[in-house]
Design a protein around this motif. Structure first.
Motif, PDB file in Angstrom:
ATOM      1  N   VAL A 103      63.026 -10.855  30.852  1.00  0.00           N
ATOM      2  CA  VAL A 103      62.924  -9.198  31.518  1.00  0.00           C
ATOM      3  C   VAL A 103      61.847  -9.271  31.349  1.00  0.00           C
ATOM      4  O   VAL A 103      60.318  -8.739  32.246  1.00  0.00           O
TER       5      VAL A 103
ATOM      6  N   ASP B 189      59.175 -12.767  39.391  1.00  0.00           N
ATOM      7  CA  ASP B 189      60.612 -13.081  39.142  1.00  0.00           C
ATOM      8  C   ASP B 189      60.089 -14.780  38.993  1.00  0.00           C
ATOM      9  O   ASP B 189      60.801 -15.666  38.253  1.00  0.00           O
TER      10      ASP B 189
ATOM     11  N   LEU C 204      69.746 -10.487  35.066  1.00  0.00           N
ATOM     12  CA  LEU C 204      69.535  -9.021  35.987  1.00  0.00           C
ATOM     13  C   LEU C 204      70.723  -9.008  36.319  1.00  0.00           C
ATOM     14  O   LEU C 204      71.303  -8.051  37.393  1.00  0.00           O
TER      15      LEU C 204
ATOM     16  N   LEU D 149      69.018  -7.897  45.581  1.00  0.00           N
ATOM     17  CA  LEU D 149      69.755  -8.796  44.776  1.00  0.00           C
ATOM     18  C   LEU D 149      69.767 -10.050  45.616  1.00  0.00           C
ATOM     19  O   LEU D 149      69.418 -10.833  44.974  1.00  0.00           O
TER      20      LEU D 149
ATOM     21  N   ARG E 180      67.324 -11.899  45.522  1.00  0.00           N
ATOM     22  CA  ARG E 180      66.212 -12.303  44.106  1.00  0.00           C
ATOM     23  C   ARG E 180      66.985 -13.686  43.619  1.00  0.00           C
ATOM     24  O   ARG E 180      66.717 -14.400  43.553  1.00  0.00           O
TER      25      ARG E 180
END
Length: 415
Positions: A263, A345, A361, A388, A391
């Protein structure tokens, strides 16, 4: 001229309502699909939370529209007639503060419902009445002292310089930079309890990670966010010598060391890619355009509101109508932000591992009950982060074969 701004606000209102209704209808259908990303037990709960929150937003938008019409039809002129001082800066301070306080009181029921009813129902809010009152009083004190100084400063600039909007932009932009520098210090002193990490092993790993990418900070801290909310989060706060890494205690509790580092690696990606400076630059450009527009408004606009064209009225007109411009710039700003998130990311996954970032995540989505699917129009206007599903697709994670193509076949986006 006033008619143009009113039409703009009506368009802003209509788009808000339309996108919210589309989002509610979309999520109602999506919650009946096979769960993806979230655990089955949390998938429906997250959908219900998203729907309830959006319904409250719809009511709030209608309510805000009524307040807007109240202000432009008689509210501003009535408030102006009550402020009789001849001092331009004192009038600005009283007039603008009164406008903001009245707005806050009128919208308070929605804030209280969200905090003490909706968020508690879904297990987010830990806020107590005592803590809420303390936070509100501290915020009010900060606003009345610092906000009044800023209002007085802008009033002085408006009344002193012919091209006041240029100097006003420079003044406010400098204030925003200063606030960003002092934000973690203010939070530490007045609202939150910042502590050095008790997990020295984790602290060492984080400092090693920061050194690896050349990020200098004043320390790594844990903050007692759980006294207000159970959501997981982390951020890099401050600028220059005040920069610090802040981890919510909920995040430290729920994520493993490797997931936490993933993160933080994502956040460091924003640092290495220069996103912080880019965002400041974009914000500055947008603010400059806003000041150029509101600094050159014709007098007839103020006459239509039954106001004199002076510092106090100019500031309030800015506060009332700037959300319209912000809304229609939002898709472009959100598009840039989503692009930056993909790059962050990628950086974070290369710095640690894709598996660690995916796992982090997944935990964030489940703990924060973030419903993974949204209407494309809603994403286009409001999503500063990519969905999401997208991603995870970029990170190579299979979300049970629910690709975008399959979703487009399941839903009619044009309804």
């Amino acid at each position: 001229m006033l008619e143009i701004f009113v039409i703009g606000y009506c368009l802003y209102f209509s788009f808000n309502i339309y996108t919210s209704f589309m989002q509610v209808a979309f999520v109602k259908k999506a919650k009946n699909l096979e769960p993806i990303i979230l655990d089955a037990s949390k998938y429906t709960v997250a959908a219900n939370y998203s729907i309830e929150k959006e319904k409250i937003s719809i009511l709030s938008t209608f309510y805000d529209f009524l307040i807007f019409m109240m202000w432009i039809s008689f509210g501003l002129s009535a408030l102006d007639s009550l402020v009789t001082t001849q001092s331009f800066w004192l009038k600005a301070v009283i007039f603008v503060n009164a406008f903001i306080i009245i707005n806050w009181i009128l919208t308070l029921p929605f804030e209280l419902y969200s905090t003490f009813k909706l968020d508690k129902k879904y297990g987010f809010s830990n806020m107590t009445v005592d803590l809420y009152i303390k936070d509100t009083l501290k915020s009010a004190l900060l606003f009345l002292v610092l906000g009044s100084l800023v209002i007085a400063g802008i009033a002085f600039i408006v009344e002193t310089f012919p091209a006041w909007w240029i100097w006003g932009f420079a003044f406010i932009f400098a204030i925003i930079i200063l606030i960003n520098m002092l934000y973690p210090v203010i939070r530490d002193k007045m609202f939150d309890k910042f502590e050095k990490l008790k997990d020295k092993e984790l602290e060492g790993k984080i400092e090693k990670l920061l050194d690896e990418v050349g990020f200098k900070s004043s320390g790594v801290f844990s903050v007692d966010a759980s006294k207000r909310d159970n959501r997981l989060n982390a951020y890099f706060g401050g600028l220059g010598s005040t920069k610090r890494v802040v981890l919510f205690d909920t995040l430290v509790e729920k994520l493993s060391h490797n997931e936490l580092l993933a993160v933080l690696g994502h956040e460091l990606g924003h640092f290495k890619n220069g996103d912080i400076l880019k965002n400041i630059g974009i914000m500055g450009l947008v603010m400059f355009v806003f000041f150029a527009i509101f600094g050159n408004l014709p007098e007839e606009l103020f006459l239509g509101l039954h106001l004199n064209q002076e510092a106090s009225s100019i500031i309030v007109v800015f506060l009332i109508f700037s959300p319209i411009l912000s809304f229609f710039l939002m898709p472009l700003i959100s598009l840039i932000s989503r692009h930056n998130e993909y790059a962050a990311d990628e950086f974070g996954s290369n710095l640690s591992s894709k598996n660690d970032l995916v796992n982090a995540l997944l935990k964030l989505a489940n703990e924060n009950k973030s419903f993974p699917l949204s209407h494309p129009l809603y994403i286009f206007f409001y999503y500063s982060h990519p969905p999401l599903t997208e991603r995870f697709k970029e990170l190579g994670y299979d979300v049970k074969n629910n690709s975008n193509t399959a979703l487009k076949e399941e839903f009619d986006y044009d309804e």
